[in-house]
Design a protein around this motif. Structure first.
Motif, PDB file in Angstrom:
ATOM      1  N   PRO A  30       0.918  -1.078  -0.088  1.00 24.16           N
ATOM      2  CA  PRO A  30       0.115   0.145  -0.041  1.00 24.16           C
ATOM      3  C   PRO A  30       0.940   1.335  -0.124  1.00 24.16           C
ATOM      4  N   PHE A  31       0.460   2.392  -0.647  1.00 20.24           N
ATOM      5  CA  PHE A  31       0.973   3.594  -0.825  1.00 20.24           C
ATOM      6  C   PHE A  31       2.093   3.581  -1.888  1.00 20.24           C
ATOM      7  N   ILE A  32       2.715   2.294  -2.065  1.00 26.03           N
ATOM      8  CA  ILE A  32       3.430   2.303  -3.339  1.00 26.03           C
ATOM      9  C   ILE A  32       2.540   1.966  -4.721  1.00 26.03           C
ATOM     10  N   GLU A  33       2.033   0.946  -4.420  1.00 27.98           N
ATOM     11  CA  GLU A  33       0.941   0.285  -5.379  1.00 27.98           C
ATOM     12  C   GLU A  33       1.607   0.349  -6.795  1.00 27.98           C
ATOM     13  N   GLY A  34       0.882  -0.090  -7.731  1.00 25.37           N
ATOM     14  CA  GLY A  34       1.217  -0.105  -9.199  1.00 25.37           C
ATOM     15  C   GLY A  34       1.782   1.074  -9.801  1.00 25.37           C
ATOM     16  N   GLU A  35       1.364   2.373  -9.369  1.00 22.24           N
ATOM     17  CA  GLU A  35       2.155   3.682  -9.916  1.00 22.24           C
ATOM     18  C   GLU A  35       3.495   3.838  -9.432  1.00 22.24           C
ATOM     19  N   GLY A  36       3.629   3.585  -8.202  1.00 15.63           N
ATOM     20  CA  GLY A  36       5.106   3.789  -7.387  1.00 15.63           C
ATOM     21  C   GLY A  36       6.071   2.663  -8.126  1.00 15.63           C
ATOM     22  N   ALA A  37       5.271   1.329  -8.174  1.00  9.21           N
ATOM     23  CA  ALA A  37       6.185   0.248  -8.681  1.00  9.21           C
ATOM     24  C   ALA A  37       6.824   0.428 -10.115  1.00  9.21           C
ATOM     25  N   LEU A 158      -9.786  -1.820 -13.493  1.00 12.26           N
ATOM     26  CA  LEU A 158      -9.711  -0.564 -14.374  1.00 12.26           C
ATOM     27  C   LEU A 158      -8.938   0.332 -13.805  1.00 12.26           C
ATOM     28  N   ALA A 159      -8.946   0.557 -12.483  1.00  7.42           N
ATOM     29  CA  ALA A 159      -8.046   1.863 -11.866  1.00  7.42           C
ATOM     30  C   ALA A 159      -6.802   1.506 -11.457  1.00  7.42           C
ATOM     31  N   ILE A 160      -6.458   0.323 -11.312  1.00 10.54           N
ATOM     32  CA  ILE A 160      -4.809  -0.170 -11.310  1.00 10.54           C
ATOM     33  C   ILE A 160      -4.364  -0.193 -12.707  1.00 10.54           C
ATOM     34  N   ILE A 161      -4.977  -0.291 -13.558  1.00  7.27           N
ATOM     35  CA  ILE A 161      -4.553  -0.251 -14.678  1.00  7.27           C
ATOM     36  C   ILE A 161      -4.380   1.159 -15.414  1.00  7.27           C
ATOM     37  N   GLY A 162      -5.337   1.844 -15.191  1.00  7.18           N
ATOM     38  CA  GLY A 162      -5.286   3.197 -15.609  1.00  7.18           C
ATOM     39  C   GLY A 162      -4.306   4.125 -14.937  1.00  7.18           C
ATOM     40  N   TRP A 163      -4.313   4.013 -13.678  1.00  8.77           N
ATOM     41  CA  TRP A 163      -3.432   4.774 -12.972  1.00  8.77           C
ATOM     42  C   TRP A 163      -1.866   4.529 -13.336  1.00  8.77           C
ATOM     43  N   THR A 164      -1.693   3.119 -13.323  1.00  4.54           N
ATOM     44  CA  THR A 164      -0.353   2.700 -13.429  1.00  4.54           C
ATOM     45  C   THR A 164       0.081   3.208 -14.780  1.00  4.54           C
ATOM     46  N   THR A 165      -0.914   3.066 -16.004  1.00 11.98           N
ATOM     47  CA  THR A 165      -0.277   3.419 -17.365  1.00 11.98           C
ATOM     48  C   THR A 165      -0.218   4.951 -17.308  1.00 11.98           C
ATOM     49  N   VAL A 166      -1.021   5.708 -16.641  1.00 20.61           N
ATOM     50  CA  VAL A 166      -0.617   7.391 -16.859  1.00 20.61           C
ATOM     51  C   VAL A 166       0.583   7.447 -16.015  1.00 20.61           C
ATOM     52  N   VAL A 167       0.784   6.969 -14.863  1.00 18.96           N
ATOM     53  CA  VAL A 167       2.234   7.439 -14.163  1.00 18.96           C
ATOM     54  C   VAL A 167       3.421   6.882 -14.977  1.00 18.96           C
ATOM     55  N   THR A 168       3.182   5.600 -15.702  1.00 17.63           N
ATOM     56  CA  THR A 168       4.076   4.915 -16.504  1.00 17.63           C
ATOM     57  C   THR A 168       4.649   5.770 -17.654  1.00 17.63           C
ATOM     58  N   VAL A 169       3.687   6.462 -18.273  1.00 21.67           N
ATOM     59  CA  VAL A 169       3.830   7.297 -19.458  1.00 21.67           C
ATOM     60  C   VAL A 169       4.571   8.619 -18.925  1.00 21.67           C
ATOM     61  N   ILE A 170       4.014   9.173 -17.693  1.00 19.77           N
ATOM     62  CA  ILE A 170       4.743  10.344 -17.302  1.00 19.77           C
ATOM     63  C   ILE A 170       6.371  10.283 -16.971  1.00 19.77           C
ATOM     64  N   VAL A 171       6.730   8.982 -16.060  1.00 21.81           N
ATOM     65  CA  VAL A 171       7.779   8.885 -15.776  1.00 21.81           C
ATOM     66  C   VAL A 171       8.675   8.424 -16.948  1.00 21.81           C
ATOM     67  N   SER A 172       8.188   7.689 -17.660  1.00 20.74           N
ATOM     68  CA  SER A 172       9.089   7.303 -18.893  1.00 20.74           C
ATOM     69  C   SER A 172       9.422   8.361 -19.633  1.00 20.74           C
ATOM     70  N   SER A 173       8.445   9.357 -19.986  1.00 26.45           N
ATOM     71  CA  SER A 173       8.623  10.445 -20.760  1.00 26.45           C
ATOM     72  C   SER A 173       9.550  11.166 -20.077  1.00 26.45           C
ATOM     73  N   ALA A 174       9.490  11.331 -18.922  1.00 22.54           N
ATOM     74  CA  ALA A 174      10.502  12.238 -18.265  1.00 22.54           C
ATOM     75  C   ALA A 174      11.800  11.793 -18.200  1.00 22.54           C
ATOM     76  N   ILE A 175      11.798  10.617 -18.048  1.00 21.26           N
ATOM     77  CA  ILE A 175      13.373   9.947 -18.198  1.00 21.26           C
ATOM     78  C   ILE A 175      14.128  10.131 -19.281  1.00 21.26           C
ATOM     79  N   TYR A 176      13.178   9.653 -20.734  1.00 22.41           N
ATOM     80  CA  TYR A 176      13.689   9.780 -21.881  1.00 22.41           C
ATOM     81  C   TYR A 176      13.850  11.231 -22.364  1.00 22.41           C
ATOM     82  N   ALA A 177      13.089  12.118 -21.891  1.00 22.28           N
ATOM     83  CA  ALA A 177      13.388  13.693 -22.011  1.00 22.28           C
ATOM     84  C   ALA A 177      14.657  14.056 -21.517  1.00 22.28           C
ATOM     85  N   ILE A 178      15.208  13.630 -20.504  1.00 21.71           N
ATOM     86  CA  ILE A 178      16.450  13.773 -19.719  1.00 21.71           C
ATOM     87  C   ILE A 178      17.579  13.296 -20.520  1.00 21.71           C
ATOM     88  N   ARG A 179      17.374  12.232 -21.084  1.00 17.18           N
ATOM     89  CA  ARG A 179      18.385  11.346 -21.731  1.00 17.18           C
ATOM     90  C   ARG A 179      18.490  12.114 -22.836  1.00 17.18           C
TER      91      ARG A 179
END
Length: 179
Positions: A30-37, A158-179
């Motif tokens: 809890p509190f890490i969940e799919g998004e944090g993981a 649906l919530a887990i898939i949705g939130w994890t997907t949104v955070v994955t897109v944001i984090v991966s976009s930020a990581i690849y923008a830095i590189r």
């Protein structure tokens, strides 16, 4: 924060084949969940799609176990309270159930959940719940409130898939923008 750093270090230290398992384990907390993981996995160097899938699976499996357990516990309590009702000699029903006092923290959490549930229903609590409480708590409360297991699991998935997907897109976009 120390727990997140521990998982990030662990992901970086284990073989590539084991990394998604570490991400799934982080998703079950809890509190890490799919998004944090998913963020932990991506920052640890895992492919974003693999990190997201592992995080979703870890989070959903834990939520499913909690829903099944709390639904079963609710059913046992309901059955037990029916058995505890006894008939007095004059034919009146006496209810012998005992109400336990909740701690202030549990009461506050339950109140927050109840307000959201009344306002948004199962879909709203499931989809917007991660903004207030971890999915572990909202799913458990929904199942304990008597909502069908299938309905809770559907909306939580649906919530887990949705939130994890949104955070994955944001984090991966930020990581690849830095590189």
């Amino acid at each position: 924060m120390n727990l997140i750093e521990t998982f990030q270090n662990l992901v970086a230290q284990v073989p590539e084949l084991v990394q998604p398992l570490i991400v799934a384990l982080a998703g079950a907390i809890p509190f890490i969940e799919g998004e944090g993981a998913a963020g932990i996995g991506i920052i640890g160097g895992i492919n974003p799609v693999v990190a997201a899938i592992a995080a979703i699976v870890g989070n959903f499996v834990c939520v499913a176990v909690l829903v099944l357990a709390s639904s079963g516990a609710r059913q046992a309590i309901v059955n037990r309270s029916r058995v505890r009702q006894s008939v007095a000699s004059d034919g009146t029903i006496i209810d012998e159930s005992v109400v336990s006092a909740d701690s202030a923290r549990k009461a506050a959490r339950r109140e927050k959940f109840q307000r959201a549930f009344t306002r948004y229903g199962v879909p709203g609590v499931s989809l917007l719940g991660p903004l207030l409480l971890p999915t572990h708590f909202t799913a458990t409360m929904l199942a304990a409130a008597g909502i069908s297991k299938a309905r809770v699991l559907f909306w939580q998935a649906l919530a887990i898939i949705g939130w994890t997907t949104v955070v994955t897109v944001i984090v991966s976009s930020a990581i690849y923008a830095i590189r």
